[in-house]
Design a protein around this motif. Structure first.
Motif, PDB file in Angstrom:
ATOM      1  N   ALA A 201     -10.995  48.078  11.393  1.00  0.00           N
ATOM      2  CA  ALA A 201     -11.531  48.337  12.734  1.00  0.00           C
ATOM      3  C   ALA A 201     -12.901  48.999  12.654  1.00  0.00           C
ATOM      4  CB  ALA A 201     -10.560  49.218  13.519  1.00  0.00           C
ATOM      5  N   THR A 204     -15.592  46.528  11.298  1.00  0.00           N
ATOM      6  CA  THR A 204     -15.953  45.457  12.223  1.00  0.00           C
ATOM      7  C   THR A 204     -16.464  45.986  13.551  1.00  0.00           C
ATOM      8  OG1 THR A 204     -13.616  45.296  12.891  1.00  0.00           O
ATOM      9  CG2 THR A 204     -14.386  43.776  11.180  1.00  0.00           C
ATOM     10  N   ARG A 206     -15.068  47.995  15.869  1.00  0.00           N
ATOM     11  CA  ARG A 206     -14.174  48.087  17.023  1.00  0.00           C
ATOM     12  C   ARG A 206     -14.219  49.502  17.579  1.00  0.00           C
ATOM     13  NH1 ARG A 206     -13.747  43.101  18.270  1.00  0.00           N
ATOM     14  NH2 ARG A 206     -12.064  43.673  19.701  1.00  0.00           N
ATOM     15  N   SER A 207     -14.398  49.639  18.869  1.00  0.00           N
ATOM     16  CA  SER A 207     -14.550  50.963  19.482  1.00  0.00           C
ATOM     17  C   SER A 207     -13.258  51.497  20.077  1.00  0.00           C
ATOM     18  CB  SER A 207     -15.622  50.908  20.578  1.00  0.00           C
ATOM     19  OG  SER A 207     -15.252  49.983  21.595  1.00  0.00           O
ATOM     20  N   VAL A 209      -8.994  51.277  19.523  1.00  0.00           N
ATOM     21  CA  VAL A 209      -7.812  50.803  18.815  1.00  0.00           C
ATOM     22  C   VAL A 209      -6.576  51.408  19.456  1.00  0.00           C
ATOM     23  CG1 VAL A 209      -9.035  50.488  16.622  1.00  0.00           C
ATOM     24  CG2 VAL A 209      -7.908  52.674  17.096  1.00  0.00           C
ATOM     25  N   LEU A 227      -7.140  44.306  24.867  1.00  0.00           N
ATOM     26  CA  LEU A 227      -7.401  44.486  23.446  1.00  0.00           C
ATOM     27  C   LEU A 227      -6.995  43.237  22.670  1.00  0.00           C
ATOM     28  CD1 LEU A 227      -6.173  48.158  22.913  1.00  0.00           C
ATOM     29  CD2 LEU A 227      -8.513  47.348  23.242  1.00  0.00           C
ATOM     30  N   SER A 230      -6.503  42.355  16.489  1.00  0.00           N
ATOM     31  CA  SER A 230      -7.113  43.156  15.424  1.00  0.00           C
ATOM     32  C   SER A 230      -7.390  44.588  15.842  1.00  0.00           C
ATOM     33  CB  SER A 230      -8.422  42.498  14.964  1.00  0.00           C
ATOM     34  OG  SER A 230      -9.315  42.348  16.047  1.00  0.00           O
ATOM     35  N   ASP A 231      -7.260  44.901  17.139  1.00  0.00           N
ATOM     36  CA  ASP A 231      -7.424  46.282  17.612  1.00  0.00           C
ATOM     37  C   ASP A 231      -6.134  47.087  17.474  1.00  0.00           C
ATOM     38  OD1 ASP A 231     -10.090  45.851  18.528  1.00  0.00           O
ATOM     39  OD2 ASP A 231      -9.298  44.899  20.331  1.00  0.00           O
TER      40      ASP A 231
END
Length: 363
Positions: A201, A204, A206-207, A209, A227, A230-231
């Motif tokens: 995360a 990549t 991601r903000s 999760v 979401l 992958s989150d």
């Protein structure tokens, strides 16, 4: 999660240990025309297990050896899988080149111990295989220049039962293990997957999760916030393992989702939410109801309730905001572990999958 059987449990061997043993047998045969069977390797902590071969093949340029993995009493999806190593002569000076054969995945996302575009063969198994190649080369006057292809028949199907697809490891299983030994029901592989999910995360970008206690709460959170798969971190019962790793590897925002009982345990300060390792204290719940000025009969019912869900249903009937209070208390417990760099909210889901309470977002 599978139930742990009674009595002393049998240990097993990782895919990395099996791949190393098969590689040693194959390279020995390539240099000597003889397969050692069983083949003995030395694990990182000095143990020297012997592995029987189930298949072997050889020609002028390539040797193949296969081992059936024994995971002991651990409920491992790769138990009884066949781990195959095909060792071929490499170009002079090429060293060791790893290839993914059938059923071994390829890394497609950053953030994992192996870079994107490489076979999903983790660093310790790579090192173990390099060591046995060097050992055999020295003993039998080899160059050590080899191509090692690891394959696992049916590995792609087995991988759908793991977290590999979510981590961006596509096409099969990973070759794993740091000690070579599988300790039954140690939960280390589960926590390892949580950590790798956080790494991916972050890598990549991601903000936001989410860690949830199960698939029902996962779906509710994904639908609420839009979401992606992958989150989602595979928190399960391991809230503490997730939060401690996030403390050192923060993301901007975390949503924790789960059922009322599990998140009540988090609100009480438990870090492991498994029923065998933590329990809901009904008197603690009754005290929270008193703080909400709940009617006396509801408070008394809570003290003798069989389950936390029984208390939740009663409070929903009486319009008592106990679930909201638990969501906020669980959020506050999570914030105690984190380092102030992650915003957190908590969502409580009932058994049919409906959201019954949400905390505010805090940091």
């Amino acid at each position: 999660m599978a139930r742990k059987p009674e009595g002393k449990l049998k240990r097993g061997w990782t895919t990395g240990a099996c791949a190393t043993a098969a590689t040693k047998a194959a390279y020995t045969a390539l240099l000597t025309n003889h397969f050692p069977d069983p083949v003995t390797i030395t694990l990182p902590k000095g143990e020297q297990p012997a592995f029987p071969l189930c298949r072997e093949e050889i020609n002028d340029t390539t040797a193949m050896a296969a081992i059936v993995k024994d995971a002991g009493d651990d409920p491992d999806v790769t138990h009884r899988a066949t781990i195959i190593s095909r060792v071929s002569r490499g170009l002079p000076g090429s060293g060791i080149v790893f290839h993914a054969g059938e059923g071994v995945g390829m890394v497609t996302k950053p953030g994992l111990p192996i870079p994107a575009g490489e076979p999903a063969i983790n660093p310790v198994p790579r090192r173990m295989m390099a060591e046995v190649i060097a050992e055999v080369a020295k003993e039998h006057s080899g160059t050590g220049d080899v191509v090692i292809e690891i394959s696992i028949p049916d590995g792609e199907a087995l991988a759908t039962k793991t977290w590999n697809p979510r981590l961006g490891i596509l096409g099969g299983l990973s070759i794993l293990g740091t000690t070579g030994v599988v300790v039954p029901f140690s939960c280390s592989s589960w926590i390892h997957s949580i950590h790798r999910g956080i790494d991916v995360a972050i890598a990549t970008g991601r903000s936001h999760v989410s860690g949830c206690t199960g698939s029902t709460s996962e779906k509710a959170v994904m639908d609420l916030y839009g979401l992606e798969d992958s989150d989602m971190l595979d928190m399960g019962d391991f809230a503490g393992g997730m939060l401690k790793y996030l403390r050192e590897h923060p993301v901007p925002r975390l949503t924790i989702g789960g059922g009322f009982g599990k998140l009540t345990k988090l609100a009480m300060g438990h870090r492991d939410l498994h029923s065998g390792r933590s329990q809901v204290d009904m008197f603690w719940l009754a005290e929270r109801l008193q703080e909400l000025n709940a009617p006396t009969h509801v408070v008394e019912e809570a003290k003798t309730a069989n389950t936390a869900n029984q208390v939740l249903v009663r409070c929903l009937e009486e319009n008592i905001p106990l679930a909201e209070k638990i969501a906020h208390l669980a959020r506050d417990e999570a914030l105690k572990i984190l380092n102030g760099k992650t915003q957190v909210d908590v969502i409580i889901i009932d058994r049919p999958g409906n959201i019954v309470a949400r905390s505010s977002i805090a940091k």
